[in-house]
Design a protein around this motif. Structure first.
Motif, PDB file in Angstrom:
ATOM      1  N   MET A  47      50.354 -12.214  18.365  1.00 32.30           N
ATOM      2  CA  MET A  47      50.513 -11.597  17.040  1.00 32.30           C
ATOM      3  C   MET A  47      50.312 -12.594  15.910  1.00 32.30           C
ATOM      4  SD  MET A  47      51.172  -8.602  17.869  1.00 32.30           S
ATOM      5  CE  MET A  47      52.034  -7.503  18.962  1.00 32.30           C
ATOM      6  N   TYR A  49      47.813 -14.580  15.471  1.00 34.51           N
ATOM      7  CA  TYR A  49      46.436 -14.696  15.014  1.00 34.51           C
ATOM      8  C   TYR A  49      46.037 -13.677  13.952  1.00 34.51           C
ATOM      9  CZ  TYR A  49      46.178 -18.311  18.449  1.00 34.51           C
ATOM     10  OH  TYR A  49      46.416 -19.469  19.132  1.00 34.51           O
ATOM     11  N   PRO A  50      46.409 -12.400  14.114  1.00 32.56           N
ATOM     12  CA  PRO A  50      46.109 -11.471  13.013  1.00 32.56           C
ATOM     13  C   PRO A  50      46.747 -11.916  11.697  1.00 32.56           C
ATOM     14  CG  PRO A  50      46.737 -10.250  14.959  1.00 32.56           C
ATOM     15  CD  PRO A  50      46.975 -11.690  15.271  1.00 32.56           C
ATOM     16  N   ARG A  54      44.735 -12.773   8.303  1.00 33.70           N
ATOM     17  CA  ARG A  54      45.010 -12.114   7.024  1.00 33.70           C
ATOM     18  C   ARG A  54      45.210 -13.168   5.926  1.00 33.70           C
ATOM     19  NH1 ARG A  54      49.063  -8.182   8.245  1.00 33.70           N
ATOM     20  NH2 ARG A  54      47.341  -6.986   9.148  1.00 33.70           N
ATOM     21  N   TRP A  65      36.175 -24.231  13.561  1.00 33.33           N
ATOM     22  CA  TRP A  65      36.139 -24.542  14.994  1.00 33.33           C
ATOM     23  C   TRP A  65      35.775 -26.014  15.145  1.00 33.33           C
ATOM     24  CZ3 TRP A  65      37.589 -21.809  19.189  1.00 33.33           C
ATOM     25  CH2 TRP A  65      37.769 -20.430  19.031  1.00 33.33           C
TER      26      TRP A  65
ATOM     27  N   ASP B  29      34.971 -13.968  18.207  1.00 33.62           N
ATOM     28  CA  ASP B  29      35.653 -15.163  17.724  1.00 33.62           C
ATOM     29  C   ASP B  29      37.160 -15.077  18.003  1.00 33.62           C
ATOM     30  OD1 ASP B  29      35.325 -17.603  15.918  1.00 33.62           O
ATOM     31  OD2 ASP B  29      36.941 -16.509  14.920  1.00 33.62           O
ATOM     32  N   ASN B  30      37.734 -13.888  17.794  1.00 30.73           N
ATOM     33  CA  ASN B  30      39.165 -13.669  18.043  1.00 30.73           C
ATOM     34  C   ASN B  30      39.485 -13.906  19.508  1.00 30.73           C
ATOM     35  OD1 ASN B  30      39.059 -10.688  15.968  1.00 30.73           O
ATOM     36  ND2 ASN B  30      39.234 -12.821  15.381  1.00 30.73           N
ATOM     37  N   ALA B  32      37.787 -15.649  21.705  1.00 30.16           N
ATOM     38  CA  ALA B  32      37.638 -17.065  22.059  1.00 30.16           C
ATOM     39  C   ALA B  32      38.903 -17.829  21.676  1.00 30.16           C
ATOM     40  CB  ALA B  32      36.418 -17.650  21.349  1.00 30.16           C
ATOM     41  N   GLU B  33      39.430 -17.497  20.496  1.00 24.74           N
ATOM     42  CA  GLU B  33      40.625 -18.179  19.998  1.00 24.74           C
ATOM     43  C   GLU B  33      41.832 -17.877  20.886  1.00 24.74           C
ATOM     44  OE1 GLU B  33      41.664 -17.020  16.046  1.00 24.74           O
ATOM     45  OE2 GLU B  33      42.495 -18.990  15.584  1.00 24.74           O
ATOM     46  N   LEU B  34      41.986 -16.612  21.268  1.00 20.91           N
ATOM     47  CA  LEU B  34      43.103 -16.225  22.133  1.00 20.91           C
ATOM     48  C   LEU B  34      42.996 -16.904  23.500  1.00 20.91           C
ATOM     49  CD1 LEU B  34      43.426 -12.404  21.363  1.00 20.91           C
ATOM     50  CD2 LEU B  34      45.178 -14.132  20.969  1.00 20.91           C
ATOM     51  N   VAL B  36      41.553 -19.810  24.205  1.00 17.55           N
ATOM     52  CA  VAL B  36      41.927 -21.226  24.076  1.00 17.55           C
ATOM     53  C   VAL B  36      43.452 -21.340  24.080  1.00 17.55           C
ATOM     54  CG1 VAL B  36      41.871 -23.240  22.567  1.00 17.55           C
ATOM     55  CG2 VAL B  36      39.836 -21.866  22.829  1.00 17.55           C
ATOM     56  N   HIS B  37      44.086 -20.408  23.368  1.00 20.57           N
ATOM     57  CA  HIS B  37      45.555 -20.403  23.315  1.00 20.57           C
ATOM     58  C   HIS B  37      46.144 -20.225  24.713  1.00 20.57           C
ATOM     59  CE1 HIS B  37      49.462 -19.395  21.331  1.00 20.57           C
ATOM     60  NE2 HIS B  37      49.654 -18.889  22.528  1.00 20.57           N
ATOM     61  N   ILE B  69      48.428  -6.331  21.090  1.00 20.41           N
ATOM     62  CA  ILE B  69      47.523  -7.276  20.421  1.00 20.41           C
ATOM     63  C   ILE B  69      46.389  -6.539  19.725  1.00 20.41           C
ATOM     64  CG2 ILE B  69      45.970  -9.235  20.750  1.00 20.41           C
ATOM     65  CD1 ILE B  69      47.602 -10.080  23.114  1.00 20.41           C
ATOM     66  N   GLU B  72      47.506  -4.843  16.566  1.00 20.73           N
ATOM     67  CA  GLU B  72      47.746  -5.764  15.457  1.00 20.73           C
ATOM     68  C   GLU B  72      46.433  -6.300  14.884  1.00 20.73           C
ATOM     69  OE1 GLU B  72      50.719  -6.488  13.127  1.00 20.73           O
ATOM     70  OE2 GLU B  72      50.954  -5.470  15.052  1.00 20.73           O
ATOM     71  N   PHE B  73      45.494  -6.623  15.770  1.00 18.25           N
ATOM     72  CA  PHE B  73      44.183  -7.088  15.307  1.00 18.25           C
ATOM     73  C   PHE B  73      43.458  -5.966  14.568  1.00 18.25           C
ATOM     74  CE2 PHE B  73      44.497 -10.819  18.032  1.00 18.25           C
ATOM     75  CZ  PHE B  73      43.772 -11.749  17.316  1.00 18.25           C
ATOM     76  N   VAL B  76      43.899  -5.922  10.887  1.00 22.42           N
ATOM     77  CA  VAL B  76      43.133  -6.910  10.128  1.00 22.42           C
ATOM     78  C   VAL B  76      41.644  -6.565  10.156  1.00 22.42           C
ATOM     79  CG1 VAL B  76      42.614  -9.361   9.865  1.00 22.42           C
ATOM     80  CG2 VAL B  76      44.814  -8.661  10.783  1.00 22.42           C
TER      81      VAL B  76
END
Lengths: 112, 232
Positions: A47, A49-50, A54, A65, B29-30, B32-34, B36-37, B69, B72-73, B76
């Motif tokens: 949660m 990341y959203p 924003r 990156w 992109d989202n 990829a970021e998740l 990596v996390h 998830i 929530e995404f 945005v």
């Protein structure tokens, strides 16, 4: 443990405040908040990341990156000028709440 | 004793990605970021002495349920979500117009067949028309089902609603145009001057209506959504 509403409300100042200390990425940000709060502030990690996105849309933070030390590509976030201003405003507001509550609870310590 | 299949981190990651990649709310992109996390989180837990499998399970749980998830995404990436919905509405409308054309051609086919056989038993040919309709609808549903199936990774162009809608709009325009072209050809090469003029004018009116509803309206909606939700 913080209530859901308070977690949601405090995520913005927390993120901005961590980033004011220097750039960071999602995982590190969560670790830092968990550590500082003694495990009291627990985010559902996905949660975050959203919320970050924003804040980025609102131009308070910026992202990029970049390769990290272990070769893994990570998205780093850093505070923008606008973000610093926003953090100052947030700080004033949270301090107002904090001081008010402190005074109230100091006046009537027994009634808690 | 039960035989245990050894845990394969890459396969588990692939499955995890699949659950999220499916949603239009999550951009490349989202994801990829998740990921990596998740990998960072797994590494952190392994450093504390957990096995690879245990670390994966806990890290995935901490990130959150895919439903949560994506919801929530979605807030945005509102524009992407609505563009995706619009894309499927347009695809639906487009398929319907294709079905209409196929059905009407099937009906037109009965005329030469009757003429050739000298029988009127194909008059109307309604069972076949309905059969074709059902077939087209069935094929469309199968196609949609396949397109939306979780395992199937959509080709890139399907992830770009703007490209897809523009493409579909052009296809729609071309498909709608061919009866007009045939009509024109008939006037030019086969008919007496003036005979078809009235009908052509009428066809152009229908064509204009079709273009408005099938091409202009979706594109305007697309532009409106982009203006309204593109930034926020």
């Amino acid at each position: 443990m913080l209530s859901k509403e308070l977690v949601a409300a405090s995520s913005k100042p927390l993120i901005l405040a961590v980033l004011a200390d220097g750039e960071s990425y999602g995982y590190e940000l969560i670790q830092r908040v968990r550590e500082l709060s003694g495990g009291e502030i627990e985010w559902t990690e996905g949660m975050l990341y959203p919320v970050l996105h924003r804040l980025e849309e609102d131009k308070l933070i910026e992202s990029e990156w970049r390769d990290s030390d272990n070769g893994r590509k990570r998205k780093y976030y850093f505070l923008s000028k606008e973000g610093r201003k926003s953090l100052r405003r947030e700080r004033e507001q949270w301090m107002t709440v904090h001081q008010t509550l402190t005074k109230l609870w100091k006046l009537k310590p027994r009634s808690i | 004793m039960e035989t245990q299949t050894p845990f394969d981190l890459n396969r588990s990651l692939e499955q995890w990605r699949g659950q999220l990649a499916h949603s239009p709310a999550i951009k490349r992109d989202n994801l990829a970021e998740l990921e990596v996390h998740l990998r960072d989180s797994i590494a952190g837990l392994q450093a504390k002495g957990l096995s690879e499998e245990e670390a994966f399970v806990i890290a995935a749980k901490r990130i959150g349920q895919p439903v949560q998830i994506t919801a929530e995404f979605g807030k945005v990436n509102m524009a992407a979500v609505w563009l995706n919905r619009l894309q499927w509405i347009v695809v639906g409308g487009f398929s319907f117009s294709v079905a209409t054309i196929v059905v009407s051609s099937a009906r037109q086919l009965t005329v030469p067949i009757n003429r050739l056989t000298g029988h009127a038993w194909l008059k109307g040919f309604y069972p076949a028309v309905w059969l074709v309709t059902l077939l087209v609808i069935g094929v469309w549903f199968a196609f949609a089902r396949w397109l939306m199936s979780r395992e199937f990774r959509r080709p890139r162009f399907l992830n770009s609603p703007i490209q897809l809608i523009t493409g579909l709009a052009i296809c729609c325009g071309l498909i709608r145009l061919w009866p007009l072209l045939v009509d024109f050809a008939i006037i030019k090469y086969f008919a007496q001057p003036g005979v078809y003029v009235g009908r052509t004018a009428n066809l152009w009116m229908v064509f204009a209506q079709q273009m408005f509803f099938e091409v202009a309206l979706p594109l305007c909606l697309l532009a409106a959504w982009k203006i309204r939700y593109g930034r926020q």
